[in-house]
Design an enzyme around this catalytic site. Structure first.
Site, PDB file in Angstrom:
ATOM      1  N   ASP A   1       4.573   1.200  -4.925  1.00  0.00           N
ATOM      2  CA  ASP A   1       4.859  -0.080  -4.521  1.00  0.00           C
ATOM      3  C   ASP A   1       6.073  -0.396  -3.436  1.00  0.00           C
ATOM      4  OD1 ASP A   1       5.538  -2.956  -4.660  1.00  0.00           O
ATOM      5  OD2 ASP A   1       5.208  -2.885  -6.986  1.00  0.00           O
TER       6      ASP A   1
ATOM      7  N   HIS B   1      13.291  -7.404  -2.854  1.00  0.00           N
ATOM      8  CA  HIS B   1      14.808  -6.816  -1.970  1.00  0.00           C
ATOM      9  C   HIS B   1      15.238  -7.191  -0.913  1.00  0.00           C
ATOM     10  CE1 HIS B   1      14.597  -3.427  -5.210  1.00  0.00           C
ATOM     11  NE2 HIS B   1      13.604  -2.851  -4.439  1.00  0.00           N
TER      12      HIS B   1
END
Lengths: 453, 101
Positions: free
Chosen positions: A217, A226
């Protein structure tokens, strides 16, 4: 009862387990994350039969040095012998089953059970039984009462153990994955060393969320999860158009359930995670040149490789965080992490590397907390009866998958950073090893994805 | 009994212990405050080298079952041991350690 029932009590037939991922429809069943009976079968059919990482050789450098570790839920002692070899044995006294060693690490001449004092040497052989003559009448054959020993092997500093005598060698088991492990482990002649200390913490999620994310991923990193962490690492004077999340790379499925993904030719991503000094060390100068001589330019220009060695060893090559997802029931893991650095790197670079890994991928790391929050939230949602009945989507890149590999790297690649072939490969292997009665039948598992046929 | 030359004093740092295997039985030699002391190295509770254990404040602890002894007098300081260690006279002469054994 199903004809193939062996060992753990089975709630699902082989056909039901094999059907838990439907690659043609691009869906899978989230019960693999929550079901207690599947978890027990995982301990038997995955963790007790595959090569599981114990740690790094530098953590037990001297004779007598030991660490305690886990193979699934089985506690083990990992002990350096006088001749330099390594033994891994079950951390369980054969008398009443108490832990033989209760420390995380140390140096010991012997391991004494604190219950009745049966004592074992560094190799795990029973050497002392209190009142042996008086109470056992000299009839106890101590040679027969050492703890169970595991097979042990190492790959470029990482220690692995395996309970199964029929399993292939570690070298064969790692297979294609060694090519990607080398990006982290084989940059320089001296190899790597572990930064002292293993961080350990507990989070309520299934081990496969973590393993799959590292296998496959990159999607979460460049979409939403993120981005705030990336922004926090971008130096003030950098033009944001220069830090676009990487899309040049691969998503790679390998045999034996291993998977990885990597970003190519995008050192700016290192900059936001490791800072300018380590980025420069990794991408220019004598260390880069040595790495290029050893690995070839195409591999030294991999700028971050996320990888999972099935079942539960993950790492980020480049960032060099190594983690073991220790399963604790279907709903919990202990995260064990340490950082490796090039042994010959300057002290200042090692320090900077370690500091930035702590900032990003540690119990308090900016990216770690994003990951943990996602995995734990999914696990909590899956407490819902209706939520458990839903199928999850796992079709990304299944319509465009090709066995063509533009970089010439091993494994089955998809030439884009965002893909789920590696995740499908891992879950497909999971269904296959969970239904395979022994290693001869595990060996017959074919790595080719359904979508590529 | 006779004075037996063990090893150079420099080989035994202050506060540490070492096994001497050159006598009829293994002997534990340690150095405390510049003085050397020698006692039987084998724990009186079980067959195990005390020199493989831990030395703190003149007390040696066996690493096998945690019995403790005074290295100056041989006296038992902790169960499961019940019997004292043999004590051997020890001295440093011309930078060498000698044991009367």
């Amino acid at each position: 009862m199903n004809a193939s029932v062996q060992g753990a009590l089975r709630s699902y037939s082989d056909a039901e387990i094999l059907g838990m991922i439907d690659e043609k429809a691009g869906v899978y069943n989230p019960k693999i994350y929550t079901d207690e009976s599947l978890y027990k079968l995982e301990l038997e059919r995955i963790f007790a039969r595959t090569w599981v990482c114990m740690g790094h050789e530098s953590q037990i450098a001297k004779p007598g040095d030991f660490i305690t570790a886990y193979i699934g839920e089985d506690p083990v002692v990992v002990s350096r012998q006088k001749d330099g070899s390594i033994r891994v044995f079950l951390n369980q006294c054969r008398h009443r089953g108490m832990r033989i060693c209760r420390a995380d690490s140390g140096n010991a001449k012997a391991f004494t059970c604190t219950y009745h004092g049966w004592a074992y040497n560094q190799g795990g052989e029973l050497v002392s039984v209190p009142m042996e003559q008086e109470a056992f009448g000299g009839c106890l054959n101590k040679k027969e009462w050492g703890p169970k020993q595991a097979r042990v092997d190492t790959y470029k500093g990482l220690i692995f153990a395996n309970w199964d005598a029929e399993a292939p060698s570690l070298d064969e088991y790692l297979g294609e994955a060694k090519f990607y492990m080398d990006i982290m482990l084989d940059r320089c002649e001296g190899g790597t060393e572990a930064v002292p200390g293993i961080q350990k913490w507990v989070i309520p999620c299934n081990w496969k969320f973590a393993a799959e994310q590292f296998a496959s991923d990159a999607y979460h990193a460049g979409t939403t999860s993120h981005l705030s962490g990336i922004m926090a690492g971008v130096p003030d004077d950098v033009d944001l158009s220069q830090v676009a999340p990487p899309t040049t790379g691969l998503n790679v499925h390998m045999s034996n359930g291993h998977g990885c993904g990597l970003f190519l030719r995008n050192p700016m991503f290192y900059m936001t995670i490791l800072g300018p000094k380590v980025t420069e060390y990794l991408t220019a100068g004598p260390a880069y040149e040595e790495a290029t001589r050893r690995l070839g330019k195409s591999r030294t220009d991999v700028h971050l490789c996320h990888c999972n060695i099935f079942p539960n060893l993950s790492f980020l090559a480049g960032i060099n965080t190594v983690r073991m997802w220790q399963p604790r029931g279907p709903n919990e893991i202990e995260v064990w992490t340490f950082t490796v650095v090039d042994k010959t790197a300057p002290a200042e670079i090692k320090e900077e590397w370690s500091r930035n890994v702590s900032r990003t991928f540690s119990a308090g790391g900016v990216f770690e907390q994003d990951d943990g929050e996602n995995w734990c939230d999914i696990q909590q949602v899956l407490k819902g009866h209706v939520a458990q009945q839903q199928k999850f989507n796992i079709e990304m890149a299944s319509h465009t998958i090709t066995t063509e590999n533009p970089e010439g790297f091993p494994g089955i690649s998809f030439a884009y950073t965002y893909g789920e072939e590696s995740a499908r490969g891992m879950y497909r292997y999971w269904t296959q090893i969970m239904t395979a009665p022994d290693w001869p039948s595990i060996r017959e598992i074919k790595p080719l994805p359904v979508a590529a046929e | 009994m006779a004075w037996t030359k063990a090893f150079p004093s420099a080989d035994l740092p202050e506060g540490e212990m070492k096994q001497f295997a050159g006598a009829a039985e293994p002997i534990l030699i340690c150095k405390l405050g510049g003085k050397v002391h020698a006692v039987q190295d084998t724990c009186t509770h079980d067959t195990w080298s005390l020199a493989d254990g831990f030395l703190e404040d003149g007390i040696v602890e066996c690493s096998l079952h945690f019995a403790k002894f005074c290295v100056r007098t041989g006296q038992v300081k902790a169960l499961p041991a019940c019997d004292a260690l043999k004590v051997f006279p020890a001295k440093i002469e011309n930078d060498f350690i000698y044991i009367d054994c």
